[in-house]
Scaffold this motif. Structure first.
Motif, PDB file in Angstrom:
ATOM      1  N   ALA A 122       0.829  -1.201   0.000  1.00  0.00           N
ATOM      2  CA  ALA A 122       0.000   0.000   0.000  1.00  0.00           C
ATOM      3  C   ALA A 122       0.866   1.254   0.000  1.00  0.00           C
ATOM      4  O   ALA A 122       1.935   1.283   0.619  1.00  0.00           O
ATOM      5  CB  ALA A 122      -0.925   0.003   1.213  1.00  0.00           C
ATOM      6  N   LEU A 123       0.391   2.298  -0.663  1.00  0.00           N
ATOM      7  CA  LEU A 123       1.094   3.575  -0.667  1.00  0.00           C
ATOM      8  C   LEU A 123       1.035   4.216   0.715  1.00  0.00           C
ATOM      9  O   LEU A 123       2.001   4.796   1.185  1.00  0.00           O
ATOM     10  CB  LEU A 123       0.483   4.516  -1.709  1.00  0.00           C
ATOM     11  CG  LEU A 123       1.238   5.812  -1.979  1.00  0.00           C
ATOM     12  CD1 LEU A 123       2.558   5.523  -2.663  1.00  0.00           C
ATOM     13  CD2 LEU A 123       0.394   6.758  -2.835  1.00  0.00           C
ATOM     14  N   GLY A 124      -0.117   4.135   1.354  1.00  0.00           N
ATOM     15  CA  GLY A 124      -0.265   4.626   2.720  1.00  0.00           C
ATOM     16  C   GLY A 124      -0.708   6.063   2.833  1.00  0.00           C
ATOM     17  O   GLY A 124      -1.283   6.451   3.849  1.00  0.00           O
ATOM     18  N   ASP A 125      -0.463   6.885   1.833  1.00  0.00           N
ATOM     19  CA  ASP A 125      -0.861   8.297   1.898  1.00  0.00           C
ATOM     20  C   ASP A 125      -1.361   8.746   0.528  1.00  0.00           C
ATOM     21  O   ASP A 125      -0.738   9.568  -0.136  1.00  0.00           O
ATOM     22  CB  ASP A 125       0.301   9.167   2.367  1.00  0.00           C
ATOM     23  CG  ASP A 125      -0.150  10.571   2.748  1.00  0.00           C
ATOM     24  OD1 ASP A 125      -1.371  10.760   2.957  1.00  0.00           O
ATOM     25  OD2 ASP A 125       0.687  11.476   2.845  1.00  0.00           O
ATOM     26  N   VAL A 126      -2.496   8.215   0.147  1.00  0.00           N
ATOM     27  CA  VAL A 126      -3.075   8.525  -1.165  1.00  0.00           C
ATOM     28  C   VAL A 126      -3.895   9.808  -1.077  1.00  0.00           C
ATOM     29  O   VAL A 126      -4.790   9.926  -0.236  1.00  0.00           O
ATOM     30  CB  VAL A 126      -3.964   7.364  -1.659  1.00  0.00           C
ATOM     31  CG1 VAL A 126      -4.548   7.695  -3.036  1.00  0.00           C
ATOM     32  CG2 VAL A 126      -3.173   6.066  -1.704  1.00  0.00           C
ATOM     33  N   HIS A 127      -3.585  10.763  -1.912  1.00  0.00           N
ATOM     34  CA  HIS A 127      -4.407  11.968  -2.090  1.00  0.00           C
ATOM     35  C   HIS A 127      -4.009  12.602  -3.420  1.00  0.00           C
ATOM     36  O   HIS A 127      -3.025  12.192  -4.044  1.00  0.00           O
ATOM     37  CB  HIS A 127      -4.269  12.936  -0.911  1.00  0.00           C
ATOM     38  CG  HIS A 127      -2.883  13.441  -0.661  1.00  0.00           C
ATOM     39  ND1 HIS A 127      -2.260  14.350  -1.483  1.00  0.00           N
ATOM     40  CD2 HIS A 127      -1.997  13.168   0.335  1.00  0.00           C
ATOM     41  CE1 HIS A 127      -1.061  14.632  -1.010  1.00  0.00           C
ATOM     42  NE2 HIS A 127      -0.864  13.917   0.081  1.00  0.00           N
ATOM     43  N   PRO A 128      -4.758  13.587  -3.902  1.00  0.00           N
ATOM     44  CA  PRO A 128      -4.536  14.100  -5.266  1.00  0.00           C
ATOM     45  C   PRO A 128      -3.149  14.648  -5.529  1.00  0.00           C
ATOM     46  O   PRO A 128      -2.719  14.685  -6.688  1.00  0.00           O
ATOM     47  CB  PRO A 128      -5.593  15.212  -5.407  1.00  0.00           C
ATOM     48  CG  PRO A 128      -6.641  14.877  -4.419  1.00  0.00           C
ATOM     49  CD  PRO A 128      -5.954  14.208  -3.281  1.00  0.00           C
ATOM     50  N   GLU A 129      -2.436  15.093  -4.498  1.00  0.00           N
ATOM     51  CA  GLU A 129      -1.114  15.677  -4.719  1.00  0.00           C
ATOM     52  C   GLU A 129       0.017  14.674  -4.503  1.00  0.00           C
ATOM     53  O   GLU A 129       1.186  15.063  -4.551  1.00  0.00           O
ATOM     54  CB  GLU A 129      -0.935  16.904  -3.831  1.00  0.00           C
ATOM     55  CG  GLU A 129      -1.842  18.065  -4.260  1.00  0.00           C
ATOM     56  CD  GLU A 129      -1.582  19.344  -3.498  1.00  0.00           C
ATOM     57  OE1 GLU A 129      -0.934  19.289  -2.440  1.00  0.00           O
ATOM     58  OE2 GLU A 129      -2.036  20.412  -3.961  1.00  0.00           O
ATOM     59  N   ASN A 130      -0.325  13.402  -4.253  1.00  0.00           N
ATOM     60  CA  ASN A 130       0.711  12.368  -4.188  1.00  0.00           C
ATOM     61  C   ASN A 130       0.724  11.497  -5.436  1.00  0.00           C
ATOM     62  O   ASN A 130       1.178  10.353  -5.420  1.00  0.00           O
ATOM     63  CB  ASN A 130       0.566  11.520  -2.917  1.00  0.00           C
ATOM     64  CG  ASN A 130       1.350  12.114  -1.769  1.00  0.00           C
ATOM     65  OD1 ASN A 130       2.103  13.066  -1.929  1.00  0.00           O
ATOM     66  ND2 ASN A 130       1.169  11.560  -0.574  1.00  0.00           N
ATOM     67  N   PHE A 131       0.229  12.057  -6.522  1.00  0.00           N
ATOM     68  CA  PHE A 131       0.422  11.541  -7.869  1.00  0.00           C
ATOM     69  C   PHE A 131       1.082  12.665  -8.649  1.00  0.00           C
ATOM     70  O   PHE A 131       0.793  13.839  -8.425  1.00  0.00           O
ATOM     71  CB  PHE A 131      -0.908  11.188  -8.542  1.00  0.00           C
ATOM     72  CG  PHE A 131      -1.685  10.114  -7.855  1.00  0.00           C
ATOM     73  CD1 PHE A 131      -1.606   8.789  -8.283  1.00  0.00           C
ATOM     74  CD2 PHE A 131      -2.511  10.403  -6.781  1.00  0.00           C
ATOM     75  CE1 PHE A 131      -2.322   7.785  -7.655  1.00  0.00           C
ATOM     76  CE2 PHE A 131      -3.236   9.406  -6.143  1.00  0.00           C
ATOM     77  CZ  PHE A 131      -3.146   8.092  -6.582  1.00  0.00           C
ATOM     78  N   GLY A 132       1.978  12.327  -9.564  1.00  0.00           N
ATOM     79  CA  GLY A 132       2.607  13.397 -10.314  1.00  0.00           C
ATOM     80  C   GLY A 132       3.614  12.896 -11.326  1.00  0.00           C
ATOM     81  O   GLY A 132       3.775  11.688 -11.537  1.00  0.00           O
ATOM     82  N   VAL A 133       4.286  13.849 -11.945  1.00  0.00           N
ATOM     83  CA  VAL A 133       5.314  13.563 -12.942  1.00  0.00           C
ATOM     84  C   VAL A 133       6.658  13.467 -12.231  1.00  0.00           C
ATOM     85  O   VAL A 133       6.973  14.276 -11.357  1.00  0.00           O
ATOM     86  CB  VAL A 133       5.352  14.667 -14.009  1.00  0.00           C
ATOM     87  CG1 VAL A 133       6.497  14.435 -14.985  1.00  0.00           C
ATOM     88  CG2 VAL A 133       4.027  14.728 -14.754  1.00  0.00           C
ATOM     89  N   MET A 134       7.447  12.458 -12.608  1.00  0.00           N
ATOM     90  CA  MET A 134       8.744  12.221 -11.970  1.00  0.00           C
ATOM     91  C   MET A 134       9.638  11.484 -12.962  1.00  0.00           C
ATOM     92  O   MET A 134       9.154  10.978 -13.975  1.00  0.00           O
ATOM     93  CB  MET A 134       8.547  11.400 -10.702  1.00  0.00           C
ATOM     94  CG  MET A 134       8.051   9.997 -10.951  1.00  0.00           C
ATOM     95  SD  MET A 134       7.100   9.334  -9.568  1.00  0.00           S
ATOM     96  CE  MET A 134       5.651   8.740 -10.452  1.00  0.00           C
ATOM     97  N   PRO A 135      10.931  11.380 -12.680  1.00  0.00           N
ATOM     98  CA  PRO A 135      11.820  10.676 -13.609  1.00  0.00           C
ATOM     99  C   PRO A 135      11.711   9.158 -13.481  1.00  0.00           C
ATOM    100  O   PRO A 135      11.559   8.628 -12.376  1.00  0.00           O
ATOM    101  CB  PRO A 135      13.221  11.154 -13.198  1.00  0.00           C
ATOM    102  CG  PRO A 135      13.080  11.524 -11.761  1.00  0.00           C
ATOM    103  CD  PRO A 135      11.672  12.044 -11.601  1.00  0.00           C
TER     104      PRO A 135
END
Length: 475
Positions: free
Chosen positions: A118-131
Motif C-alpha cells: 500500500a502507498l499509505g498516503d493517497v491523495h490528489p497531490e501524491n500523484f505526479g510527474v517524476m523521472p
C-alpha cells in the motif's frame, strides 16, 4: 504496602520507577494501538478511537499529534511550528499532515481484505510527474514515505477522503460534486484492476506524455523545464559551482566528503553504474533544504549536487536525501510478517514494488547513523495544480489516479511479497462494485465530518500553545 515485620515498624514499598522519557510513554501508547489493531482484526469487539466524542476525542487528537511530532517538538524546531501553522490554515493540509490520526481510527479494519503493497498516503497531490529509470518523465504515485503492506481498501479509503476534501477546499466545489469525483476515483481503480486481472500488463504499463489522457498530458507540458534553466534559476550560484544561499537553501560545502560517501553507498546498494547523464557521480556541493513538504516538514532534508558530463553546470543532477520515519500505518494494519529493516529500506522496497519503471536513485542510506531515503530531483518533477481544474477535469484526474493506484497495487504479487494473485482477489472483494463504491462514499462522508471536528479541536489547541511542548509525565 508490605506486611509489618515486628512492632510498629512497617516497610513501605518504593514507588514504581518513572518512565525513562517521553519517547518511552509514546512507545507504550504505540504498542497499545498495535494490540487494539490485532484484537479488532481477530474479530474481538473493541472500540477504536473514532467513536470518541467531545473532550475525550479532543485529548486523543492532541496526544496523537504530539506523539507523531515528538522529536521535532523536543528539538524546538521552527519548522515544526511552521508545520502546525500550516495544518491550522486548512482542512486539506490538516488531512495531509496527520496520517497517524487518520489510521488510528482504522486500526485493525478490513482484515478480511486482500493485502497489497500500500502507498499509505493517497491523495490528489501524491500523484505526479517524476523521472523513470532513464531520467524520462512518467506519471504515477510519487510519495512512498508511509508505504507498507496493508489491505488494498486502506489506500482507497484515504484516497477517497483526500479527493473529497481537496475538491471542496482546493477546487471550491460542493459536496454533491465531490461525491461524484470520489466515485470516479474508485471506478477508475476498479476498471484498471479488472484489466490487469484479464490481461497482466501492469509491469509494462507506464503513463507517458504520448499515451496519457489529456488532463495528464497537460501536466507533462506544464511540468517540463530545461535542466539548465531549472538549475540556474532555482539552485546554483552565479558561477555554477555550488548551491546558492537563500531562505530555502543553506549550503554545507564542508560536508562534501560525507555525502560523497552516501552517494557511493547508494550506487553500490542500488547497483548503479554511473549513467551517461551523471558523469562519475562526483559530488560538487551539498545544502540543507528548508520549508519543504507537509507531513515531512521539519525533518532533515539535504540536496546533493552531482556534476554532469559536460562539467559546465548545465546538466548537473540533484539527489535529495530525506530523513525516514516510522510509517503512520505501523502496528495498525491487520498483523503481517513484513519487516524491511530500517525505515528508509521500507520506503525503498515500497517504491521498487509500486513503480516498476522508477527512479534509479530511489534508495536508502545511513548518514550520521540515521536512516535516509534518496531520490532524484528533476526539472519536470511536479504535481497537478488543483486550483486550475474544472469539475470535468477533476473527474478525469480522479479516474486516472485510481487507475495509477490499481497498477501500483497489481505489482504487489510480481515485485512484492504477496504469494497469491492480487488482481482476481481484489475483484472478488469489491463485487458487487456499486455496493463497494457506495460503502466507500459513506465511509468518506463520515471520515470528513470527523476530520472537520478534529481540525476545529486542533486549531483551538494550537492557538493556546498545545504543541509548543510535549505531554508532561509526573509519575
Amino acid at each position: 504496602m508490605a506486611k509489618a515485620k515486628s512492632g510498629n515498624s512497617k516497610k513501605v514499598e518504593p514507588p514504581e520507577p518513572p518512565e525513562k522519557s517521553i519517547d518511552d510513554r509514546y512507545e507504550r501508547r504505540s504498542k497499545a494501538f498495535a494490540r487494539l489493531s490485532a484484537g479488532i482484526a481477530a474479530g474481538k469487539y473493541l472500540v477504536p478511537p473514532k467513536f470518541l466524542e467531545g473532550q475525550a476525542r479532543r485529548l486523543h487528537v492532541r496526544t496523537t499529534i504530539r506523539e507523531d511530532h515528538s522529536a521535532r517538538i523536543s528539538e524546538s524546531s521552527k519548522e515544526a511550528q511552521d508545520k502546525f501553522d500550516k495544518l491550522s490554515d486548512g482542512l486539506f493540509h490538516f488531512f495531509r499532515g496527520t496520517a497517524l490520526l487518520f489510521y488510528r481510527d482504522m486500526a485493525g479494519e478490513d482484515g478480511h481484505m486482500p493485502t497489497v503493497m500500500a502507498l499509505g498516503d493517497v491523495h490528489p497531490e501524491n500523484f505526479g510527474v517524476m523521472p523513470d529509470r532513464n531520467g524520462a518523465p512518467i506519471f504515477g504515485v510519487n510519495d512512498f514515505d508511509e508505504t507498507t503492506y496493508a489491505p488494498f481498501s486502506w489506500d482507497i479509503k484515504r484516497g477517497a477522503v483526500g479527493f473529497w476534501i481537496a475538491a471542496l477546499e482546493e477546487g471550491d466545489l460542493k459536496p454533491k460534486k465531490a461525491r461524484k469525483i470520489v466515485r470516479k476515483f474508485v471506478q477508475g481503480y476498479a476498471l484498471a484492476m479488472q484489466r490487469y486481472a484479464n490481461k497482466s500488463t501492469e509491469s509494462n504499463d507506464a503513463y507517458r506524455i504520448d499515451n496519457s489522457p489529456k488532463v495528464i498530458q497537460r501536466l507533462f507540458e506544464q511540468a517540463w523545464e530545461e535542466r539548465k534553466d531549472w538549475l540556474w534559476d532555482d539552485y546554483l550560484t552565479p558561477n555554477g559551482r555550488g548551491f546558492r544561499s537563500d531562505d530555502e537553501l543553506q549550503p554545507l560545502s564542508t560536508e562534501v566528503d560525507k555525502f560523497q560517501k552516501a552517494i557511493n553507498d547508494l550506487a553500490r546498494s542500488n547497483g548503479i553504474d554511473a549513467p551517461d547523464r551523471a558523469g562519475e557521480l562526483k559530488v560538487k556541493d551539498v545544502c540543507v533544504r528548508h520549508g519543504q513538504g507537509t507531513a515531512s516538514l521539519g525533518l532533515p532534508r539535504y540536496y546533493v549536487l552531482i556534476e554532469g558530463p559536460s562539467q559546465d553546470a548545465t546538466d548537473d543532477i540533484i539527489i535529495e536525501f530525506k530523513a525516514a520515519r516510522r510509517s503512520a500505518l505501523d502496528g495498525l494494519t491487520p498483523p503481517n510478517a513484513f519487516d524491511a529493516g530500517k525505515q528508509a529500506e521500507r520506503i525503498k522496497h515500497g517504491q521498487r514494488v509500486q513503480l516498476a519503471h522508477g527512479d534509479i536513485f530511489y534508495g536508502a542510506v545511513e548518514i550520521d547513523g540515521k536512516s535516509f531515503m534518496s531520490r532524484e530531483r528533476a526539472p519536470f518533477r511536479d504535481d497537478i495544480d488543483l486550483d486550475d481544474l474544472s469539475f470535468k477535469s477533476w473527474k478525469h484526474y480522479a479516474k486516472v489516479c485510481g487507475a495509477a493506484l490499481a497498477q501500483a497495487h497489481a505489482l504487489s504479487d510480481d515485485l512484492g511479497r504477496i504469494d497469491y494473485d492480487v488482481e482476481p482477489s481484489i475483484m472478488d472483494a469489491i463485487s458487487p462494485l456499486e455496493l463497494f463504491v457506495d460503502d466507500i462514499v459513506r465511509f468518506t462522508e463520515e471520515a470528513v465530518e470527523r476530520l472537520e471536528r478534529d481540525h476545529a479541536f486542533f486549531r483551538e489547541d494550537h492557538k493556546h500553545g498545545a504543541f509548543d511542548s510535549l505531554d508532561v509525565v509526573f509519575r
